[in-house]
Structures are given as C-alpha cells and as structure tokens.
Design an enzyme around this catalytic site. Structure first.
Site, PDB file in Angstrom:
ATOM      1  N   GLU A   1       0.842  -1.232   0.219  1.00 31.04           N
ATOM      2  CA  GLU A   1      -0.040   0.003  -0.055  1.00 31.04           C
ATOM      3  C   GLU A   1       0.915   1.330  -0.147  1.00 31.04           C
ATOM      4  OE1 GLU A   1      -2.826   0.362  -0.688  1.00 31.04           O
ATOM      5  OE2 GLU A   1      -3.582  -1.686  -0.701  1.00 31.04           O
TER       6      GLU A   1
ATOM      7  N   TYR B   1      -6.246   6.068   4.961  1.00 27.25           N
ATOM      8  CA  TYR B   1      -6.391   4.987   3.615  1.00 27.25           C
ATOM      9  C   TYR B   1      -5.523   3.786   4.010  1.00 27.25           C
ATOM     10  CZ  TYR B   1      -5.603   2.220  -0.274  1.00 27.25           C
ATOM     11  OH  TYR B   1      -5.597   1.276  -1.184  1.00 27.25           O
TER      12      TYR B   1
ATOM     13  N   ASP C   1      -9.272   6.055  -0.775  1.00 25.66           N
ATOM     14  CA  ASP C   1      -8.271   6.741  -1.494  1.00 25.66           C
ATOM     15  C   ASP C   1      -8.679   7.364  -2.580  1.00 25.66           C
ATOM     16  OD1 ASP C   1      -8.543   4.942  -3.538  1.00 25.66           O
ATOM     17  OD2 ASP C   1      -6.489   4.178  -3.758  1.00 25.66           O
TER      18      ASP C   1
END
Ligand code: SF4
Length: 349
Positions: free
Chosen positions: A38, A121, A139
């Site tokens: 991520e 996020y 996001d």
C-alpha cells in the site's frame, strides 16, 4: 437509484469473486506485505510497483529485517519509485513496531494510524485486508468511484467531501468481508471506473446503481478543482568526472528528494562560458567541457528544466565524493531525475 449505499455491496463482491488481478500481495496478504504494497502503491501505478515489491520482499522479508536495515539498503531498494519520504517512514515505523509491538503490526485501526507514514487510507487497507476489521479504505480511486456513483458536484479533493464519503463507507462496511469489499472498490476504480473521462460503464457491476451514469455525467466526473500551476526551476546539472569516477553529493535532509544523492548542479541556465567561470570560482580545474542533451523532470509541485554538462576534472574539488559508475548504479540512491545525464557513462558501468 442508489449512489453510494449498501446496495452496491452484493454486486461488487460477486463481480470481484468472478476474477480480479492476480497481484503478489493479494496472494499472501500478511500485514507486512499489505502495508509495504500500500505504501508503494501511493502515487504509483501497480505495474511499476510489481518488480519493486518482489525485490523488497526478498531483501527485507519482515518487519525486524526492515528495522535493522541500513539506510543505504532500503533507499536503494526504493530508488526510482519517488516520494522518498514514504520509505523513510516505512523504516521509522518498523523501528517503532519492533520497540512497541514486538515486531508486528497491531490489529487496531487507531494504533495503525499512529505509525509514521500511515494515514487513514493505509490504516484502513491494512486493518480490513490483513486483519478483517470493518474499516473503509478510501483513496483517490475510491473517491472517484463514489463521486460518479453519487453524481456529486463537489471536487473529490474537498476535505469535507472526503470526510463525508469515508463516513458513509464506514457505515455500510460488510462485517463478514470488509477486506474484499475494499479491494473490490479499489479494483473497480483501477480496471473499470477509470480516471480521466474513460469509465467503462458497460462492464460495470454497479451500473444500475450509478447516478452519474444515469444522468449521463460519468465521463465528466469527478469535478476538478482548479489546479495550482507547477513551479518551474531551471537547473544546470554537472556530470563531473575525475578519472573514471563520477562526482556526487548529498541533498539536504529536508525538502524535495531529502537526503538522497545527486549530481551537482548550478541554479538557472548559465551559458557555457558563465558555467565555466562559476566552476573556476569554486576551484574546479576543468580539463574537458561538453554539453549534454537537456532534460526535464516533473515532480508533483515542481518541474525541473535541466541543461547538462559533461566535465573532466584534473583534481577532485571539495564538496563532492567520487564513486565508480558501478557503485553509483548499485550502492547509491540517485533520483530518476538525473538518469538522462548518466547515459554517457552507462556502458562503462
Ligand atoms: Fe463508474 Fe460507470 Fe460504474 Fe458508474 S457505471 S461506477 S461511472 S464505471
């Protein structure tokens, strides 16, 4: 008619179950792999991340190995991905995790959120995908999908809109499959509800619930906020050689490309004569001086327009360290902005 509501859950999950991209971090979604992927994926396309992710996991397979790694090692593994504060924060967070959490990520949204470099996020993605917690992961991709589903007339960069959208997703998260739901939304944004006016509505599992589609606005959404123009910076980059070695220096610890290595540069675009004079004033003994092809590099808020010179020196000047082309390539993290000027020495490496 629906927009963002719990009605999207079943068709989205069904669509996701029928097939999705086979991404390495999805195959074994350990908390560490989800976290690293991520962070790498922020501002970066999936295709660009794949090779980096594999190399990273081979070199630094777990949190303790990252916490113990030398800066040169993790910076080199990140070289070319950009936004280098991300990798510094990964390392800082790994150290915190080893000190406070026995080298593991905590299964708690708020504690995840307290780690360096982990925003709402990322904390939501780790919490839901790796730990099965019912937390949204909103996001830019998900905001775009939401704006189209809602036929929203607010820019998705608007802080109040972001907050409100996150709260709405939080209220509808399916408790049994939160990670899959978040990933299905991400997948929809990445493969169907595409940015820049190209949503593939005919292939969309939630088309029947999409207000933007029904009002004929899908391709025009989300509304764009007026963008600030990028600042243009003119620079003159110096590929300085002393024998076979190349001169580099370290950038300041704060600001753009903080702490990375760079080719030395002058501000502005002085003429060749002015450049030679500026170098002589710094004590550089120039023996050979050739122009290189200009290049430009675009960062988020700044654009570098770079002239370049190839320079051979009689002696190493102060302020630079000189390294071989091979070690420059393998040991020093040099931002990709400088790559166009290295083609001259690439064959020597
Ligand atoms: Fe996006 Fe089109 Fe699906 Fe609406 S119908 S969510 S605009 S792809």
């Amino acid at each position: 008619m629906s927009g963002v509501s719990s009605a999207i859950i079943a068709p989205l999950l069904e669509w996701y179950d029928q097939g999705h991209r086979n991404l390495p971090w999805r195959a074994h979604p350990t908390p560490y792999r989800v976290w690293v992927s991520e962070i790498m994926l922020q501002q970066t396309r999936v295709e660009a991340v794949l090779g980096y992710f594999d190399r990273w996991m081979q070199a630094l397979p777990n949190i303790p190995s990252l916490a113990a790694a030398d800066e040169a090692v993790y910076m080199k593994l990140w070289e070319g991905l950009g936004y280098y504060s991300r990798v510094r924060n990964l390392h800082r967070a790994a150290v915190v995790l080893c000190e406070k959490y026995s080298g593991a990520l905590p299964a708690d949204y708020k504690e995840l959120l307290s780690l360096p470099g982990v925003g709402e996020y990322t904390a939501g993605a780790i919490a839901s995908i790796a730990f099965g917690l019912s937390v949204p992961a909103v996001d830019g991709n998900v905001l775009r999908v939401a704006a189209r589903l809602d036929n929203a007339d607010t820019p998705i960069t608007d802080a109040a809109y972001k907050k409100q959208t996150r709260e709405r997703f939080a209220a509808l998260m399916p408790a049994d499959r939160p990670g899959d739901f978040n990933q299905a939304l991400m997948e929809l944004g990445a493969t169907v509800c595409l940015p820049n006016g190209t949503p593939q509505c005919s292939a969309c599992p939630v088309q029947h619930l999409c207000l933007g589609y029904h009002h004929g606005n899908a391709a025009m959404l989300p509304i764009r906020a007026a963008k600030k123009p990028r600042r243009i910076e003119n620079r003159t980059v110096l590929l300085a050689r002393w024998g076979t070695l190349v001169g580099i220096s370290r950038r300041p610890e704060t600001g753009l490309l903080a702490g990375l290595w760079e080719l030395p540069a002058l501000e502005g675009h002085p003429s060749p004569d002015e450049t030679r004079a500026a170098l002589a004033a710094r004590g550089w003994q120039v023996e050979k001086f050739l122009s290189l092809r200009p290049a430009k590099h675009i960062f988020t808020h700044v654009e570098w327009r770079m002239n370049g010179y190839y320079i051979e020196l009689a002696a190493p000047p102060e302020g630079l360290i000189f390294v071989s082309p091979t070690s420059l390539r393998t040991e020093y993290a040099l931002p990709s902005a400088f790559r166009p000027f290295l083609s001259v020495i690439e064959e020597e490496a």
